[in-house]
Design a protein around this motif. Structure first.
Motif, PDB file in Angstrom:
ATOM      1  N   ALA A  27       0.914  -1.121   0.156  1.00  0.00           N
ATOM      2  CA  ALA A  27       0.030   0.021  -0.119  1.00  0.00           C
ATOM      3  C   ALA A  27       0.850   1.250   0.060  1.00  0.00           C
ATOM      4  N   PRO A  28       0.380   2.145  -0.725  1.00  0.00           N
ATOM      5  CA  PRO A  28       1.295   3.505  -0.898  1.00  0.00           C
ATOM      6  C   PRO A  28       1.061   4.299   0.633  1.00  0.00           C
ATOM      7  N   SER A  29       2.258   4.990   0.957  1.00  0.00           N
ATOM      8  CA  SER A  29       2.033   5.986   2.130  1.00  0.00           C
ATOM      9  C   SER A  29       1.278   6.886   2.201  1.00  0.00           C
ATOM     10  N   ALA A  30       0.647   7.684   0.836  1.00  0.00           N
ATOM     11  CA  ALA A  30      -0.086   8.517   0.947  1.00  0.00           C
ATOM     12  C   ALA A  30      -1.726   8.007   0.042  1.00  0.00           C
ATOM     13  N   ALA A  31      -2.469   8.702   0.495  1.00  0.00           N
ATOM     14  CA  ALA A  31      -3.963   8.333  -0.013  1.00  0.00           C
ATOM     15  C   ALA A  31      -3.912   8.670  -1.735  1.00  0.00           C
ATOM     16  N   PRO A  32      -4.641   7.844  -2.549  1.00  0.00           N
ATOM     17  CA  PRO A  32      -4.840   7.927  -3.872  1.00  0.00           C
ATOM     18  C   PRO A  32      -5.595   9.433  -4.174  1.00  0.00           C
ATOM     19  N   LYS A  33      -5.094   9.822  -5.009  1.00  0.00           N
ATOM     20  CA  LYS A  33      -5.756  11.299  -5.406  1.00  0.00           C
ATOM     21  C   LYS A  33      -6.549  11.087  -6.700  1.00  0.00           C
ATOM     22  N   GLU A  34      -6.426  10.077  -7.508  1.00  0.00           N
ATOM     23  CA  GLU A  34      -7.143   9.810  -9.053  1.00  0.00           C
ATOM     24  C   GLU A  34      -8.465   9.210  -8.484  1.00  0.00           C
ATOM     25  N   ALA A  35      -9.644   9.665  -9.138  1.00  0.00           N
ATOM     26  CA  ALA A  35     -11.089   9.243  -8.871  1.00  0.00           C
ATOM     27  C   ALA A  35     -11.160   7.854  -9.716  1.00  0.00           C
ATOM     28  N   GLY A  36     -10.334   7.492 -10.467  1.00  0.00           N
ATOM     29  CA  GLY A  36     -10.659   6.306 -11.273  1.00  0.00           C
ATOM     30  C   GLY A  36     -10.449   6.907 -12.734  1.00  0.00           C
ATOM     31  N   GLN A  37     -11.534   6.240 -13.626  1.00  0.00           N
ATOM     32  CA  GLN A  37     -11.640   6.534 -14.944  1.00  0.00           C
ATOM     33  C   GLN A  37     -11.692   7.983 -15.203  1.00  0.00           C
ATOM     34  N   GLY A  38     -11.037   8.478 -16.534  1.00  0.00           N
ATOM     35  CA  GLY A  38     -11.199   9.897 -16.681  1.00  0.00           C
ATOM     36  C   GLY A  38     -12.188  10.731 -16.501  1.00  0.00           C
ATOM     37  N   GLY A  39     -13.546  10.368 -17.150  1.00  0.00           N
ATOM     38  CA  GLY A  39     -14.783  10.948 -16.947  1.00  0.00           C
ATOM     39  C   GLY A  39     -15.110  10.862 -15.557  1.00  0.00           C
ATOM     40  N   PHE A  40     -15.010  10.066 -15.112  1.00  0.00           N
ATOM     41  CA  PHE A  40     -15.460   9.908 -13.486  1.00  0.00           C
ATOM     42  C   PHE A  40     -14.566  10.813 -12.706  1.00  0.00           C
ATOM     43  N   ALA A  41     -13.332  10.889 -12.960  1.00  0.00           N
ATOM     44  CA  ALA A  41     -12.618  11.751 -12.147  1.00  0.00           C
ATOM     45  C   ALA A  41     -12.608  13.238 -12.456  1.00  0.00           C
ATOM     46  N   ALA A  42     -12.883  13.462 -13.745  1.00  0.00           N
ATOM     47  CA  ALA A  42     -13.719  14.887 -14.075  1.00  0.00           C
ATOM     48  C   ALA A  42     -14.746  15.389 -13.466  1.00  0.00           C
ATOM     49  N   LEU A  43     -15.783  14.433 -13.148  1.00  0.00           N
ATOM     50  CA  LEU A  43     -17.127  14.896 -12.700  1.00  0.00           C
ATOM     51  C   LEU A  43     -16.762  14.806 -11.302  1.00  0.00           C
ATOM     52  N   ALA A  44     -15.926  13.928 -10.597  1.00  0.00           N
ATOM     53  CA  ALA A  44     -15.634  13.863  -9.212  1.00  0.00           C
ATOM     54  C   ALA A  44     -14.808  15.265  -8.675  1.00  0.00           C
ATOM     55  N   GLU A  45     -13.993  15.782  -9.593  1.00  0.00           N
ATOM     56  CA  GLU A  45     -13.186  17.204  -9.434  1.00  0.00           C
ATOM     57  C   GLU A  45     -14.157  18.295  -9.316  1.00  0.00           C
ATOM     58  N   ILE A  46     -15.071  18.291 -10.493  1.00  0.00           N
ATOM     59  CA  ILE A  46     -16.142  19.489 -10.522  1.00  0.00           C
ATOM     60  C   ILE A  46     -17.013  19.519  -9.489  1.00  0.00           C
ATOM     61  N   THR A  47     -17.275  18.191  -8.901  1.00  0.00           N
ATOM     62  CA  THR A  47     -18.382  18.074  -7.988  1.00  0.00           C
ATOM     63  C   THR A  47     -17.795  18.506  -6.448  1.00  0.00           C
ATOM     64  N   ASP A  48     -16.665  18.044  -6.504  1.00  0.00           N
ATOM     65  CA  ASP A  48     -15.873  18.718  -5.213  1.00  0.00           C
ATOM     66  C   ASP A  48     -15.725  20.356  -5.238  1.00  0.00           C
ATOM     67  N   LEU A  49     -15.417  20.882  -6.344  1.00  0.00           N
ATOM     68  CA  LEU A  49     -15.377  22.348  -6.456  1.00  0.00           C
ATOM     69  C   LEU A  49     -16.674  23.077  -6.437  1.00  0.00           C
ATOM     70  N   LEU A  50     -17.694  22.475  -6.792  1.00  0.00           N
ATOM     71  CA  LEU A  50     -19.028  22.931  -6.622  1.00  0.00           C
ATOM     72  C   LEU A  50     -19.496  22.944  -5.122  1.00  0.00           C
ATOM     73  N   ARG A  51     -19.266  21.833  -4.446  1.00  0.00           N
ATOM     74  CA  ARG A  51     -19.431  21.691  -3.253  1.00  0.00           C
ATOM     75  C   ARG A  51     -18.730  22.549  -2.158  1.00  0.00           C
TER      76      ARG A  51
END
Length: 180
Positions: A27-51
């Protein structure tokens, strides 16, 4: 072997086993940052910004519209058939509108042409026909760069995409590059 020597030999093994109990050894020492598949990651990033933005007008948010745009982007990159021909000072791209990504090309390429011109200063001329789109991008000083980028690099040029995606998600007006 004497009991003390056995105990001292086993202590590091026991400590190591205990320190890794319940943990993946790789296991990596840091938490993952990528939300997965590219489209899902883009949606996750925008959702976080909106929230995170207290001024978000949730009655206007439309992540479904952003999802459609991301689907267009995916189809453009993975399914679109193009031919590229060097022209003096740049590149001419002919996009076949018979394939499954024709709708994505019709929505995105004519909208991106003027945006590319505004961001780079290059000449960008898009002609939409029944069966094809012809896009010529030229600039004497940047001809090699334009040819090197090719169609897909030209479509990806510009740092407007993240702000554009946020504007789509916020339900903003149909800007020239939204496609939906």
């Amino acid at each position: 072997m004497k009991p003390l020597a056995i105990l001292l030999t086993c202590l590091p093994l026991a400590a190591n086993a205990q320190s890794h109990a319940g943990h993946d050894m790789h296991a990596p020492s840091a938490a993952p940052k990528e939300a997965g598949q590219g489209g899902f990651a883009a949606l996750a990033e925008i959702t976080d910004l909106l929230r995170a933005d207290p001024t978000t007008d949730w009655s206007q948010v439309d992540l479904g519209r952003l999802r459609l745009h991301l689907q267009d982007m995916d189809q453009l990159v993975t399914e679109l058939q193009v031919s590229e021909n060097d022209v003096p000072e740049g590149l001419q791209v002919t996009i076949d509108l018979a394939g499954p990504a024709a709708g994505a090309a019709r929505r995105m390429v004519p909208a991106h042409g003027p945006v590319l011109a505004a961001e780079t200063g290059w000449n960008s001329d898009v002609t939409v026909g029944e069966d094809s789109i012809v896009w010529a991008v030229t600039d004497a000083a940047a001809a090699d760069q334009i040819r090197g980028l090719g169609f897909f690099g030209l479509m990806a040029t510009g740092n407007h995409h993240p702000a554009h995606h946020l504007a789509i998600a916020r339900g903003g007006s149909q800007d020239a590059h939204s496609g939906h």
